[in-house]
Design a protein around this motif. Structure first.
Motif: not given
Length: 198
Positions: A56-57, A107-108, A117-119, A124-126
């Motif tokens: 994430p940015n 990210t996903p 990828a760091l989510i 992630a669940v979405e």
């Protein structure tokens, strides 16, 4: 707005500092662990040199991502940098990871283009990922996690507003904790149970 509930404590503190605001957390809601995902590798140890990484940015999640990459043994970050470290605070990157920053919600979608990828678990669940099954390295929840607890926020002058306290009490129930557990696939945690009500 009188109340909101979307930000972590560290995000709230950063927002106040950046915009001269005086918002305060009046109740803990949820902790959503950050995890590392990959469509190409089953173990973090298999990651090759020069691997592409998406994180994430935003300042708070970007810093959190670097801490997680450090916990996974992939990089080292300047100890004096704190929890909102930018990429420039990486002091060791032996694998020459190619780290790309992007909006956390994207990210996903980046999984097909990167090695890892760091989510955050809500995204992630979405995206249909189960953090317990699909994550190859997950952030531990412990005393160091408190900055990443999400809170109900209000204006400083309303910190002791009795009506707002009732809203928090209505949220902090066993029923809500059950929903948090179900939606988060057993990874998200009812923060008031782990860290106290505020």
């Amino acid at each position: 707005m009188d109340l909101n509930a979307f930000q972590t404590k560290v995000y709230l503190n950063n927002f106040n500092e950046q915009y001269g605001a005086d918002l305060v957390g009046i109740g803990n809601t949820v902790v959503t662990p950050l995890a590392i995902y990959s469509d190409k590798y089953d173990k973090i140890e298999d990651l090759p040199d020069g691997a592409k990484v998406s994180i994430p940015n935003d300042v708070t999640m970007g810093g959190r991502s670097l801490i997680l990459l450090e916990s996974a043994g992939l990089i080292e970050v300047d100890d004096a940098a704190g929890i909102t470290s930018p990429l420039s605070d990486i002091t060791k990157n032996d694998k020459n990871l190619q780290i790309e920053e992007m909006d956390a919600s994207q990210t996903p979608r980046s999984l097909g283009d990167v090695d890892i990828a760091l989510i955050n678990s809500n995204y992630a669940v979405e995206a249909g990922l189960n953090p317990k099954i699909d994550g190859i390295f997950t952030e531990p929840i412990n005393e160091k996690s408190e900055p990443y607890v999400n809170v109900v926020a209000a204006r400083k002058e309303d910190a002791d507003n009795a009506i707002y306290a009732k809203v928090v009490d209505a949220y902090q129930t066993d029923e809500t904790a059950k929903v948090i557990d179900e939606i988060g696939k057993g990874v998200n945690i009812a923060a008031w149970k782990e860290f106290g009500k505020k």
